[in-house]
Scaffold this motif. Structure first.
Motif, short mmCIF file in Angstrom:
data_model
loop_
_atom_site.label_atom_id
_atom_site.label_comp_id
_atom_site.label_asym_id
_atom_site.label_seq_id
_atom_site.Cartn_x
_atom_site.Cartn_y
_atom_site.Cartn_z
N ASP A 252 -15.69 -62.78 41.19
CA ASP A 252 -16.68 -63.10 40.18
C ASP A 252 -18.01 -63.54 40.80
O ASP A 252 -19.08 -63.22 40.26
CB ASP A 252 -16.15 -64.21 39.26
CG ASP A 252 -15.01 -63.72 38.38
OD1 ASP A 252 -14.91 -62.50 38.18
OD2 ASP A 252 -14.22 -64.56 37.90
N GLU A 253 -17.96 -64.27 41.90
CA GLU A 253 -19.19 -64.68 42.56
C GLU A 253 -19.96 -63.48 43.09
O GLU A 253 -21.19 -63.40 42.95
CB GLU A 253 -18.87 -65.65 43.71
CG GLU A 253 -18.41 -67.03 43.23
CD GLU A 253 -17.84 -67.87 44.35
OE1 GLU A 253 -17.69 -69.09 44.16
OE2 GLU A 253 -17.51 -67.31 45.43
N SER A 256 -21.46 -61.50 40.17
CA SER A 256 -22.58 -62.18 39.51
C SER A 256 -23.89 -61.89 40.23
O SER A 256 -24.97 -61.94 39.62
CB SER A 256 -22.33 -63.68 39.46
OG SER A 256 -22.43 -64.27 40.74
N ARG A 261 -24.77 -56.70 33.90
CA ARG A 261 -23.86 -56.60 32.75
C ARG A 261 -24.42 -55.73 31.64
O ARG A 261 -23.67 -55.26 30.78
CB ARG A 261 -23.57 -58.01 32.21
CG ARG A 261 -22.87 -58.94 33.19
CD ARG A 261 -21.43 -58.54 33.40
NE ARG A 261 -20.75 -59.43 34.35
CZ ARG A 261 -19.48 -59.29 34.73
NH1 ARG A 261 -18.77 -58.29 34.25
NH2 ARG A 261 -18.94 -60.11 35.60
N ALA A 443 -26.33 -66.29 35.07
CA ALA A 443 -24.98 -65.88 35.46
C ALA A 443 -24.62 -66.38 36.86
O ALA A 443 -23.50 -66.84 37.10
CB ALA A 443 -24.87 -64.36 35.40
N VAL A 444 -25.57 -66.32 37.79
CA VAL A 444 -25.32 -66.76 39.16
C VAL A 444 -25.11 -68.27 39.20
O VAL A 444 -24.18 -68.78 39.83
CB VAL A 444 -26.47 -66.35 40.09
CG1 VAL A 444 -26.24 -66.89 41.50
CG2 VAL A 444 -26.59 -64.82 40.13
N ARG A 446 -24.10 -70.20 36.83
CA ARG A 446 -22.86 -70.61 36.17
C ARG A 446 -21.66 -70.47 37.08
O ARG A 446 -20.70 -71.25 37.00
CB ARG A 446 -22.66 -69.78 34.89
CG ARG A 446 -23.57 -70.22 33.76
CD ARG A 446 -23.44 -69.35 32.54
NE ARG A 446 -24.37 -69.77 31.50
CZ ARG A 446 -24.68 -69.06 30.43
NH1 ARG A 446 -24.11 -67.88 30.27
NH2 ARG A 446 -25.53 -69.51 29.54
N GLN A 447 -21.68 -69.47 37.94
CA GLN A 447 -20.58 -69.34 38.91
C GLN A 447 -20.54 -70.55 39.84
O GLN A 447 -19.48 -71.10 40.11
CB GLN A 447 -20.76 -68.05 39.72
CG GLN A 447 -20.42 -66.78 38.97
CD GLN A 447 -18.96 -66.74 38.54
OE1 GLN A 447 -18.07 -67.18 39.25
NE2 GLN A 447 -18.72 -66.21 37.35
#
Length: 580
Positions: A252-253, A256, A261, A443-444, A446-447
């Motif tokens: 996921d990292e 991101s 998306r 998004a980045v 939040r990871q």
């Protein structure tokens, strides 16, 4: 028999209880002379259920109202005249119970009120010798190895402000204050105190390189300093350069950073990326002879693989034709991965990401991770405090770097045998830069935020804690701050930031936050589980100050001109993205 620490006489009585609720008490003041010595934050003692018990309270409001009343005209006449009569009241928050005798012990203070004061009970001012003796007993119950001296009480500067080192670190803590209030000195002081222990284990995320003096052994430094590798370290990395190779990132990292998306082909791109990463990691394990690990690993396991091989596999997918009845047809993945490959190659070519996508050859070997973790989590001698300098990391990639490193350290602690774990604290300086409020994060971010929030929620069970340092608490994740049980709140002048602190405090202590804009530099409100008495303290100065002193603008403008050669050197560093 031990002498009682609190000994009051009639001259110390300021008034009597007029009203009580679950956390506060209102006192009808009968001694107006004593009232002039009372201020916000002063301590009063209210007689409890027995002669040996007093309820200790902090004054949070003092009022005087005037009303018309009948007054005696004097001896010359029997007439009664209408005059002005003052009514004085003080409101205090109950914080603890003092007992002269408690079982086999004497002079004991504990948090919380075991009973509520009754109406008309006497209230006394804690001052002079009584205040000194009371302050002296606050840390008596702490064992010597648990005591952490932070400074002195503002109310009585002869009494040491002692906190429980165990409770301060094990339940998360926050050091909050406006710029110039003394946060960096506070952090340096805490690190200095920790360095006196045999095996301290603290990893400092230093955003501006201001804690570098603490690693200077020529000045008595007690820490080990590492730097996130910058563009200038890619060709010839120095010994203190720290790489975080791409294969440390979980699925996921990585996505991101690379996946868009909004792209219609995003699901296909994520699917092929996942499949190839799993394949390449399996090949590495088989090549290293780790057949047992190959049976249980996942796509998120930190196993090295070659990025050029990943790109080659993605290119094959993107160009490979399918086979139809009449000949070649458009392949299943053909032309669906073009943008994904372009974004990945852009990251590889960006030297700002060199610490991740252009690691040193040693950082691509299978055994590198174990050696690196031993450097970061080892606590052998003076190297127990590690300062990781992030000052050369660009702001847009800072959340990725901090989140990856924090998650790596926590994962290692999580998977360490419980009998072999040693406690670790992650000190997050300038936390608002990479731990934003979730609604404001991309998004980045939040990871990265997810890694820290997991530590805040679960870390205590595994001996992993956070110490959050910020000048803008209103910009820091609510989840993380709400998990902090201890606060060193220095001067805060912004209403929004003060409101955050107030919401985190129990209702009975919320009135203390009114002092925040009035604190002097180096003064703090110490609140939480680590201290019995929430109070205002004057912090000790560290023996090695951090490199964060405020410049004397007016004086320097009058005595010092800019150095043209230094400016030319700065341009060279700007272009090469390295300070060397």
């Amino acid at each position: 028999m031990t002498e009682a620490a609190l000994q009051f006489d009639d001259a110390d009585e300021i008034g009597r209880v007029a009203a009580v609720d679950t956390s506060r008490v209102v006192v009808d003041v009968t001694n107006s002379t004593l009232l002039t010595r009372i201020g916000i934050g002063s301590l009063v003692a209210i007689r409890g259920a027995t002669e040996r018990e007093y309820l200790i309270s902090i004054v949070e409001r003092v009022t005087r109202s005037l009303k018309d009343d009948l007054v005696d005209a004097g001896d010359e006449t029997e007439d009664m005249l209408i005059g002005v009569s003052p009514t004085d009241l003080l409101r205090a928050a109950m914080i603890g119970t003092y007992r002269t005798v408690d079982g086999a012990r004497s002079n004991v203070f504990k948090r919380g009120a075991d009973s509520f004061p009754q109406i008309d009970r006497s209230c006394f001012v804690l001052a002079g010798a009584n205040l000194q003796r009371f302050m002296g007993i606050l840390g008596n119950d702490l064992k010597e190895e648990e005591r952490l001296r932070l400074g002195v009480f503002v109310a009585d500067r002869t009494a040491e402000a002692i906190a429980s080192g165990d409770r301060l670190f094990q339940r998360h803590a926050a050091v909050l204050g406006s710029t110039g209030s003394g946060k960096s000195w506070t952090v340096a002081l805490i690190l200095e105190r920790a360095a006196r222990l045999k095996h301290p284990n603290i990893v400092v995320f230093d955003m501006h390189g201001e804690y570098a003096p603490l690693a200077d052994r020529s000045r008595g430094g007690m820490a080990t300093r590492l730097r996130i590798a910058g563009p200038g370290d890619l060709a010839k990395p120095t010994d203190d350069a720290l790489f975080l190779p791409y294969w440390l990132l979980n699925r996921d990292e990585m996505l991101s950073m690379i996946l868009d998306r909004s792209d219609a082909n995003a699901p296909n791109q994520a699917s092929r990326f996942t499949t190839h990463i799993r394949t390449l990691k399996r090949q590495t394990l088989l090549r290293e002879g780790e057949t047992k690990t190959a049976e249980t690993f996942t796509v998120d396991s930190p196993i090295p693989y070659e990025m050029v091989e990943l790109i080659a596999l993605l290119r094959t997918d993107n160009t490979q034709k399918g086979v139809g009845k009449t000949g070649p047809v458009k392949g299943e993945w053909e032309d669906k991965l073009t943008r994904f490959i372009s974004r990945l190659e852009a990251k590889l070519e960006d030297r700002r990401y060199g610490f991740m996508f252009q690691p040193s050859p040693a950082a691509s070997t299978y055994n590198w991770l174990a050696a690196q973790v031993q450097t970061l989590l080892g606590a052998d001698g003076p190297g127990g405090i590690k300062i990781v300098d992030f000052s050369e990391v660009p702001a847009d990639v800072l959340p990725v770097v901090t989140g990856t490193l924090a998650r790596l350290l926590y994962d290692v602690q999580f998977w360490t045998d419980s009998d072999s774990r040693t406690p670790v604290t992650l000190l997050c300086d300038e936390a608002h830069l990479y731990l934003p409020v979730r609604d404001d994060a991309d998004a980045v971010q939040r990871q990265a935020l997810g890694a820290f929030e997991r530590i805040a929620k679960e870390g205590r069970k595994y001996g992993f804690s956070l110490m959050v340092v910020s000048q803008r608490p209103s910009d820091v994740s609510r989840t993380i701050l709400s998990q902090c049980n201890n606060f060193l709140a220095l001067r805060l002048t912004n209403d929004t930031d003060q409101g955050v602190i107030k919401r985190l405090m129990p209702d009975s202590l919320a009135g203390l936050t009114a002092e925040l804009p009035l604190l002097d530099t180096g003064e703090a409100l110490l609140l939480g589980d680590a201290v019995l008495l929430p109070t205002r303290i004057k912090l000790d100065a560290p023996s090695i100050p951090p490199d964060s002193a405020t410049r004397d603008f007016w004086r320097e403008w009058g005595t010092r001109r800019p150095d043209p050669e230094a400016l030319r050197r700065a341009i060279g560093c700007l272009r090469s993205q390295t300070r060397s």
